[in-house]
Design a protein around this motif. Structure first.
Motif, PDB file in Angstrom:
ATOM      1  N   ILE A  72      16.815 -17.611  10.606  1.00  0.00           N
ATOM      2  CA  ILE A  72      16.014 -18.833  10.697  1.00  0.00           C
ATOM      3  C   ILE A  72      16.796 -20.074  10.230  1.00  0.00           C
ATOM      4  CG2 ILE A  72      14.893 -18.527   8.429  1.00  0.00           C
ATOM      5  CD1 ILE A  72      13.042 -19.795  11.525  1.00  0.00           C
ATOM      6  N   TYR A  73      17.843 -19.852   9.403  1.00  0.00           N
ATOM      7  CA  TYR A  73      18.664 -20.992   8.948  1.00  0.00           C
ATOM      8  C   TYR A  73      19.980 -21.118   9.726  1.00  0.00           C
ATOM      9  CZ  TYR A  73      15.385 -21.238   5.046  1.00  0.00           C
ATOM     10  OH  TYR A  73      14.245 -21.359   4.283  1.00  0.00           O
ATOM     11  N   GLY A 102      10.464 -25.332   0.171  1.00  0.00           N
ATOM     12  CA  GLY A 102      11.218 -24.471   1.090  1.00  0.00           C
ATOM     13  C   GLY A 102      11.078 -24.908   2.528  1.00  0.00           C
ATOM     14  N   GLY A 147       5.818 -18.525  14.362  1.00  0.00           N
ATOM     15  CA  GLY A 147       6.811 -18.644  13.298  1.00  0.00           C
ATOM     16  C   GLY A 147       7.676 -17.395  13.232  1.00  0.00           C
ATOM     17  N   ALA A 148       8.757 -17.510  12.461  1.00  0.00           N
ATOM     18  CA  ALA A 148       9.596 -16.329  12.236  1.00  0.00           C
ATOM     19  C   ALA A 148       8.788 -15.270  11.498  1.00  0.00           C
ATOM     20  CB  ALA A 148      10.826 -16.722  11.425  1.00  0.00           C
ATOM     21  N   SER A 149       7.807 -15.702  10.703  1.00  0.00           N
ATOM     22  CA  SER A 149       7.001 -14.761   9.907  1.00  0.00           C
ATOM     23  C   SER A 149       6.343 -13.701  10.781  1.00  0.00           C
ATOM     24  CB  SER A 149       5.898 -15.504   9.157  1.00  0.00           C
ATOM     25  OG  SER A 149       6.413 -16.587   8.454  1.00  0.00           O
ATOM     26  N   TYR A 170      14.177 -13.680  -0.023  1.00  0.00           N
ATOM     27  CA  TYR A 170      12.923 -14.336   0.395  1.00  0.00           C
ATOM     28  C   TYR A 170      11.745 -13.379   0.157  1.00  0.00           C
ATOM     29  CZ  TYR A 170       9.604 -16.018   4.004  1.00  0.00           C
ATOM     30  OH  TYR A 170       8.500 -16.437   4.694  1.00  0.00           O
ATOM     31  N   ARG A 214       4.478 -23.730  13.910  1.00  0.00           N
ATOM     32  CA  ARG A 214       4.447 -22.272  13.923  1.00  0.00           C
ATOM     33  C   ARG A 214       5.039 -21.663  15.201  1.00  0.00           C
ATOM     34  NH1 ARG A 214       5.590 -21.342  10.422  1.00  0.00           N
ATOM     35  NH2 ARG A 214       4.818 -19.217  10.112  1.00  0.00           N
ATOM     36  N   ASN A 254      17.836 -17.622   2.054  1.00  0.00           N
ATOM     37  CA  ASN A 254      16.868 -18.162   1.117  1.00  0.00           C
ATOM     38  C   ASN A 254      16.660 -17.036   0.106  1.00  0.00           C
ATOM     39  OD1 ASN A 254      14.675 -19.107  -0.258  1.00  0.00           O
ATOM     40  ND2 ASN A 254      13.227 -18.947   1.439  1.00  0.00           N
ATOM     41  N   LYS A 264      12.926 -24.558  10.754  1.00  0.00           N
ATOM     42  CA  LYS A 264      13.895 -25.233   9.884  1.00  0.00           C
ATOM     43  C   LYS A 264      14.832 -26.114  10.693  1.00  0.00           C
ATOM     44  CE  LYS A 264      12.198 -22.277   6.848  1.00  0.00           C
ATOM     45  NZ  LYS A 264      11.549 -22.443   5.582  1.00  0.00           N
TER      46      LYS A 264
HETATM   47  C1  LIG Z   1      14.336 -16.541   5.176  1.00  0.00           C
HETATM   48  C2  LIG Z   1      13.064 -16.992   5.794  1.00  0.00           C
HETATM   49  N1  LIG Z   1      12.556 -16.294   6.817  1.00  0.00           N
HETATM   50  C3  LIG Z   1      11.407 -16.657   7.407  1.00  0.00           C
HETATM   51  C4  LIG Z   1      10.692 -17.752   6.976  1.00  0.00           C
HETATM   52  C5  LIG Z   1       9.401 -18.100   7.660  1.00  0.00           C
HETATM   53  O1  LIG Z   1       9.660 -18.947   8.747  1.00  0.00           O
HETATM   54  P1  LIG Z   1       8.461 -19.508   9.629  1.00  0.00           P
HETATM   55  O2  LIG Z   1       7.912 -20.702   8.942  1.00  0.00           O
HETATM   56  O3  LIG Z   1       9.109 -19.861  10.948  1.00  0.00           O
HETATM   57  O4  LIG Z   1       7.464 -18.421   9.775  1.00  0.00           O
HETATM   58  C6  LIG Z   1      11.179 -18.510   5.908  1.00  0.00           C
HETATM   59  C7  LIG Z   1      10.416 -19.671   5.396  1.00  0.00           C
HETATM   60  O5  LIG Z   1      10.677 -20.211   4.352  1.00  0.00           O
HETATM   61  C8  LIG Z   1      12.402 -18.122   5.314  1.00  0.00           C
HETATM   62  O6  LIG Z   1      12.915 -18.814   4.283  1.00  0.00           O
END
Ligand SMILES: Cc1ncc(COP(=O)(O)O)c(C=O)c1O
Length: 384
Positions: free
Chosen positions: A202-203, A36, A97-99, A123, A241, A172, A233
């Motif tokens: 994020i995509y 991924g 990160g987006a997380s 996801y 991160r 995703n 991505k």
């Molecule tokens: C839909 C989606 N959101 C967020 C993330 C996490 O992104 P990041 O690595 O920037 O935290 C992912 C990672 O695979 C993702 O697929």
């Protein structure tokens, strides 16, 4: 002592993706189409910016919201690419990160018992974060709707406890994205019901059929939308991160408190690398997008020839295949594929129960690897 652990944490299961890898990790000669994350290295100029940041001793804390030049670069980037207007000083937060952007946003808005609506399959990162914030995830089955969360699906799942919607497109695991018209209809529902919406974009750079539209570009819902994005991505920077969020000032100042006490700031060195990515990295990002698009065309043509069905993927680097199970569970079928054909796809039920009977194929691999994996898949399909 284990009984003293927070039950919400205890009840979080390890992800289906991890379980699958644990089951198949001992098999040799497996072509994996599961990953991924981009398969490209971070572009040289971006790596160099990180190295320079270390050499220049840019190694202390930055502003909690991220260093201002990076926030300004984000401001210009989202304006140029998506027409979004956010102020660097007060409406943009640089995250780990987006997380982490997802986590701090959910923790800012969710109270115990609030429902958060999200599409299924999806996801797997959202559900645990919703639960940790005390919320209740409510899945809307999108499989009969081209894997799209529609305005009607949202409307039919809203209750008096619904607090927020998660809108993760391009998606995703499905690779599907939404059209401007579909987003407009969702914006209308949002406006009517006064809900928050977390747009995980994020995509957004990896789209192949039409430019990405952000739901935040509909100004009537700007106050309700939190846009989540990052360079993971788009610039092949997952390990650095760096993500970011865009939110109106009145909301962002509360999210910033959670962020501050959570991480102080994102890593300074990575922020310098992200500044380079968002200032001068468009060509590098675009050439990766072109490579993914070429692979997408190739993979789709092979899958069509095998007679496999999937929702048309127009973004990210995934294809979600409807997969004949031959009487097995999705997980069992994915393991059988590894054992008998030497090819790994992620079982669809790792993306919620609505992914049963599907497999996720990632084309973030070289053309050579994709060809070998698809040859093996074809042999399996023809035999089973
Ligand atoms: C839909 C989606 N959101 C967020 C993330 C996490 O992104 P990041 O690595 O920037 O935290 C992912 C990672 O695979 C993702 O697929």
């Amino acid at each position: 002592m284990e009984h003293l652990i927070n039950p919400t944490v205890k009840n979080i299961e390890i992800s289906g993706i991890r379980r699958f890898f644990n089951m198949v990790s001992h098999y040799k000669d497996v072509v994996s189409l599961t990953i991924g994350q981009p398969d490209f290295h971070t572009p040289e100029a971006i790596k160099e910016a990180g190295i320079q940041a270390i050499q220049n001793n840019e190694t202390g804390y930055t502003h909690n919201a991220g260093m201002l030049p990076l926030r300004e670069a984000i401001q210009h980037h989202v304006d140029n690419e998506f027409g979004l207007k956010y102020q660097a000083e007060s409406e943009i937060i640089v995250t780990v990160g987006a997380s982490q952007a997802l986590d701090i946003t959910l923790r800012t808005i969710i109270q115990p018992g609030d429902e958060v609506l999200l599409p299924g399959p999806v996801y797997p990162g959202y559900e645990p974060l919703i639960r940790l914030a005390g919320g209740i995830p409510v899945f809307a089955d999108t499989t009969q709707h081209g894997c799209k969360l529609t305005s009607d699906l949202i409307e039919s799942h809203i209750t008096e406890r619904t607090k927020a919607v998660i809108l993760p497109y391009p998606s995703n695991p499905t690779g599907v994205s939404l059209t401007e018209e579909e987003l407009k209809n969702i914006a209308a529902v949002l406006k009517k019901h006064r809900l928050f919406l977390l747009a995980d974009e994020i995509y957004s750079e990896l789209v192949y059929e039409r430019p990405h539209t952000s739901i935040a570009s509909f100004t009537e819902v700007r106050d309700q939308v939190i846009v989540i994005n990052g360079v993971s991505k788009s610039h092949s920077m997952t390990g650095w991160r760096i993500g970011y969020l865009l939110a109106p000032e009145w909301l962002s100042r509360h999210i910033l408190k959670v962020h501050q006490y959570n991480v102080s700031c994102a890593a300074s060195i990575s922020q310098h690398a992200a500044l380079e990515a968002l200032t001068n990295g468009k060509d590098a990002s675009e050439s990766m997008r072109k490579a993914y698009n070429k692979r997408r065309t190739y993979v789709c043509s092979r899958l069509k020839a095998m007679g496999l069905e999937y929702a048309q993927p127009d973004g990210a680097f995934y294809i979600f295949l409807r997969f004949p199970l031959g009487g097995k569970t999705t997980m069992e079928r994915a393991v059988q594929l590894v054992e008998e054909a030497g090819v790994a796809l992620v079982p669809g039920d790792a993306f919620s129960e609505y992914g049963k009977g599907y497999m996720r194929l990632s084309y973030a691999y070289s053309e050579e690897t994709l060809k070998e994996g698809l040859d093996r898949l074809e042999t399996f399909i023809n035999k089973n």
